[in-house]
Design an enzyme around this catalytic site. Structure first.
Site, PDB file in Angstrom:
ATOM      1  N   TYR A  49      58.103  32.104  40.141  1.00  0.00           N
ATOM      2  CA  TYR A  49      56.861  32.213  39.363  1.00  0.00           C
ATOM      3  C   TYR A  49      55.686  31.592  40.115  1.00  0.00           C
ATOM      4  O   TYR A  49      54.600  32.177  40.177  1.00  0.00           O
ATOM      5  CB  TYR A  49      57.066  31.537  38.000  1.00  0.00           C
ATOM      6  CG  TYR A  49      55.870  31.622  37.082  1.00  0.00           C
ATOM      7  CD1 TYR A  49      55.353  32.863  36.681  1.00  0.00           C
ATOM      8  CD2 TYR A  49      55.253  30.471  36.583  1.00  0.00           C
ATOM      9  CE1 TYR A  49      54.257  32.941  35.830  1.00  0.00           C
ATOM     10  CE2 TYR A  49      54.168  30.541  35.732  1.00  0.00           C
ATOM     11  CZ  TYR A  49      53.666  31.784  35.350  1.00  0.00           C
ATOM     12  OH  TYR A  49      52.579  31.858  34.502  1.00  0.00           O
ATOM     13  N   SER A  98      47.488  30.626  36.575  1.00  0.00           N
ATOM     14  CA  SER A  98      48.265  29.537  35.983  1.00  0.00           C
ATOM     15  C   SER A  98      48.061  28.301  36.843  1.00  0.00           C
ATOM     16  O   SER A  98      47.713  28.422  38.025  1.00  0.00           O
ATOM     17  CB  SER A  98      49.748  29.902  35.986  1.00  0.00           C
ATOM     18  OG  SER A  98      50.530  28.775  35.642  1.00  0.00           O
TER      19      SER A  98
HETATM   20  P1  NAP Z   1      53.406  36.432  26.420  1.00  0.00           P
HETATM   21  O1  NAP Z   1      53.139  36.069  25.009  1.00  0.00           O
HETATM   22  O2  NAP Z   1      54.809  36.641  26.842  1.00  0.00           O
HETATM   23  O3  NAP Z   1      52.516  37.689  26.824  1.00  0.00           O
HETATM   24  C1  NAP Z   1      52.724  38.368  28.031  1.00  0.00           C
HETATM   25  C2  NAP Z   1      52.029  39.720  27.942  1.00  0.00           C
HETATM   26  O4  NAP Z   1      52.162  40.400  29.195  1.00  0.00           O
HETATM   27  C3  NAP Z   1      52.622  40.613  26.857  1.00  0.00           C
HETATM   28  O5  NAP Z   1      51.569  41.238  26.172  1.00  0.00           O
HETATM   29  C4  NAP Z   1      53.409  41.643  27.661  1.00  0.00           C
HETATM   30  O6  NAP Z   1      53.382  42.887  26.968  1.00  0.00           O
HETATM   31  C5  NAP Z   1      52.562  41.731  28.920  1.00  0.00           C
HETATM   32  N1  NAP Z   1      53.286  42.280  30.055  1.00  0.00           N
HETATM   33  C6  NAP Z   1      54.346  41.751  30.710  1.00  0.00           C
HETATM   34  N2  NAP Z   1      54.759  42.592  31.666  1.00  0.00           N
HETATM   35  C7  NAP Z   1      53.931  43.672  31.607  1.00  0.00           C
HETATM   36  C8  NAP Z   1      53.867  44.895  32.315  1.00  0.00           C
HETATM   37  N3  NAP Z   1      54.747  45.202  33.283  1.00  0.00           N
HETATM   38  N4  NAP Z   1      52.890  45.779  31.991  1.00  0.00           N
HETATM   39  C9  NAP Z   1      52.017  45.506  31.009  1.00  0.00           C
HETATM   40  N5  NAP Z   1      52.040  44.386  30.292  1.00  0.00           N
HETATM   41  C10 NAP Z   1      52.994  43.475  30.594  1.00  0.00           C
HETATM   42  O7  NAP Z   1      52.852  35.261  27.390  1.00  0.00           O
HETATM   43  P2  NAP Z   1      51.380  34.659  27.605  1.00  0.00           P
HETATM   44  O8  NAP Z   1      51.540  33.200  27.652  1.00  0.00           O
HETATM   45  O9  NAP Z   1      50.388  35.252  26.695  1.00  0.00           O
HETATM   46  O10 NAP Z   1      51.112  35.172  29.087  1.00  0.00           O
HETATM   47  C11 NAP Z   1      49.903  35.799  29.459  1.00  0.00           C
HETATM   48  C12 NAP Z   1      49.565  35.407  30.892  1.00  0.00           C
HETATM   49  O11 NAP Z   1      49.332  33.997  30.926  1.00  0.00           O
HETATM   50  C13 NAP Z   1      50.682  35.675  31.900  1.00  0.00           C
HETATM   51  O12 NAP Z   1      50.103  36.176  33.080  1.00  0.00           O
HETATM   52  C14 NAP Z   1      51.282  34.298  32.148  1.00  0.00           C
HETATM   53  O13 NAP Z   1      51.865  34.198  33.402  1.00  0.00           O
HETATM   54  C15 NAP Z   1      50.037  33.431  32.004  1.00  0.00           C
HETATM   55  N6  NAP Z   1      50.280  32.016  31.697  1.00  0.00           N
HETATM   56  C16 NAP Z   1      50.968  31.636  30.588  1.00  0.00           C
HETATM   57  C17 NAP Z   1      51.173  30.277  30.346  1.00  0.00           C
HETATM   58  C18 NAP Z   1      51.936  29.775  29.155  1.00  0.00           C
HETATM   59  O14 NAP Z   1      52.326  28.592  29.142  1.00  0.00           O
HETATM   60  N7  NAP Z   1      52.138  30.572  28.133  1.00  0.00           N
HETATM   61  C19 NAP Z   1      50.672  29.321  31.249  1.00  0.00           C
HETATM   62  C20 NAP Z   1      49.961  29.747  32.362  1.00  0.00           C
HETATM   63  C21 NAP Z   1      49.760  31.092  32.572  1.00  0.00           C
HETATM   64  P3  NAP Z   1      54.551  43.980  26.900  1.00  0.00           P
HETATM   65  O15 NAP Z   1      55.865  43.253  27.038  1.00  0.00           O
HETATM   66  O16 NAP Z   1      54.315  44.642  25.576  1.00  0.00           O
HETATM   67  O17 NAP Z   1      54.257  44.889  28.057  1.00  0.00           O
END
Ligand code: NAP
Length: 252
Positions: free
Chosen positions: A153, A140
């Site tokens: 975070y 991120s």
């Molecule tokens: P999201 O829609 O909430 O997806 C998060 C994913 O992580 C879900 O599939 C969730 O699946 C999985 N997850 C969470 N805890 C887990 C665990 N203990 N074991 C296995 N799977 C787990 O959010 P996203 O934006 O796609 O996030 C994906 C990545 O991008 C994350 O690392 C986040 O920090 C990063 N990111 C996001 C943003 C943003 O603005 N959205 C910006 C920068 C970075 P389950 O709950 O089904 O396990």
């Protein structure tokens, strides 16, 4: 003489995507399948992974990256692997350090940092049997910036950034490519999870600007994963046009 042009490699072999039940991970499974990879969609919500796997013609496996036993079970199912995309993770809360909830900080460290370490460690033998092994870590911009209320975070994503850089050094002699993708604001379930299901508060994060879609990030991941073997994209930040830093945005 070496070719003077950089052409994408035809993608083949098996790609594992963690966090595939939602957002960036889900979109990445679609992008990698379209590029020619066989895919394994993994997350805790198996029903969602199964629906996605059925759609793209891949496999689904249940995975909790914070649970060593769950990671071992996943690893025992995979003999040979070309690519791991670590997308599992996220943020919990927006409290200042003065009000920090240690348990939530621990959970964020568990999923965003130790989750990457655990899955990488368990799958390295399968990756080493791959023809052209690659690792992509979804970090991120919070991995290189700080913002008020983001301490738990940002500390975790700084940790993931350090893990990505360390892996790049340690895996250099084995020609295992390591890439860190650092997104800014992406409209997924990220903010809904961060604010414990508060839809109004989550929507406010993206109000007045055009955020990235999960597919925008997934396309970048697929691009990195299909470069010729001599090219490693070490680090790539991707933000909405209306976002300059974690907190400096232009809103209508
Ligand atoms: P999201 O829609 O909430 O997806 C998060 C994913 O992580 C879900 O599939 C969730 O699946 C999985 N997850 C969470 N805890 C887990 C665990 N203990 N074991 C296995 N799977 C787990 O959010 P996203 O934006 O796609 O996030 C994906 C990545 O991008 C994350 O690392 C986040 O920090 C990063 N990111 C996001 C943003 C943003 O603005 N959205 C910006 C920068 C970075 P389950 O709950 O089904 O396990």
């Amino acid at each position: 003489m070496r070719s003077l042009t950089s052409v994408s490699e035809p993608a083949s072999g098996l790609a594992l995507v963690t966090g595939a039940s939602s957002g960036i991970g889900e979109a990445t499974v679609r992008a990698l399948a379209a590029a020619g990879f066989e895919t394994i969609s993994a997350a805790r919500r198996l029903d969602r992974c199964e629906a996605l796997a059925a759609e793209v013609g891949g496999r689904a496996l249940q995975l909790d990256v914070t649970d060593a036993g769950s990671v071992e079970r996943l690893a025992s199912e995979i003999e040979q692997l070309e690519l791991i995309v670590h997308s599992a993770g996220g943020a919990l809360g927006l409290e200042t350090i003065a009000a920090a909830d240690e348990e939530r900080w621990r959970q964020m460290y568990e999923s965003n940092v130790l989750g990457v370490v655990r899955v990488t460690k368990a799958l390295l033998p399968a990756l080493r049997r791959g023809r052209d092994p690659r690792i992509v870590i979804v970090g991120s911009i919070a991995g290189v910036e700080a913002y008020e209320g983001g301490g738990g975070y940002t500390a975790a994503k700084h940790g993931a950034h350090a893990v990505a850089q360390t892996l790049r050094l340690e895996l250099l002699p084995e020609a295992i490519r390591v890439t860190e993708i650092a997104p800014g604001l992406v409209e997924t379930e990220f903010s809904l999870v961060r604010f414990d299901g508060d839809t109004e508060r989550a929507a406010g994060v993206y109000e007045g600007l055009d955020p990235l879609r999960a597919a925008d990030v997934a396309e970048l991941i697929a691009f990195c994963a299909t470069r010729p073997g001599h090219v490693d994209i070490d680090y790539a930040a991707i933000k909405p046009t209306a976002q300059a830093t974690a907190k400096i945005t232009h809103r209508r």
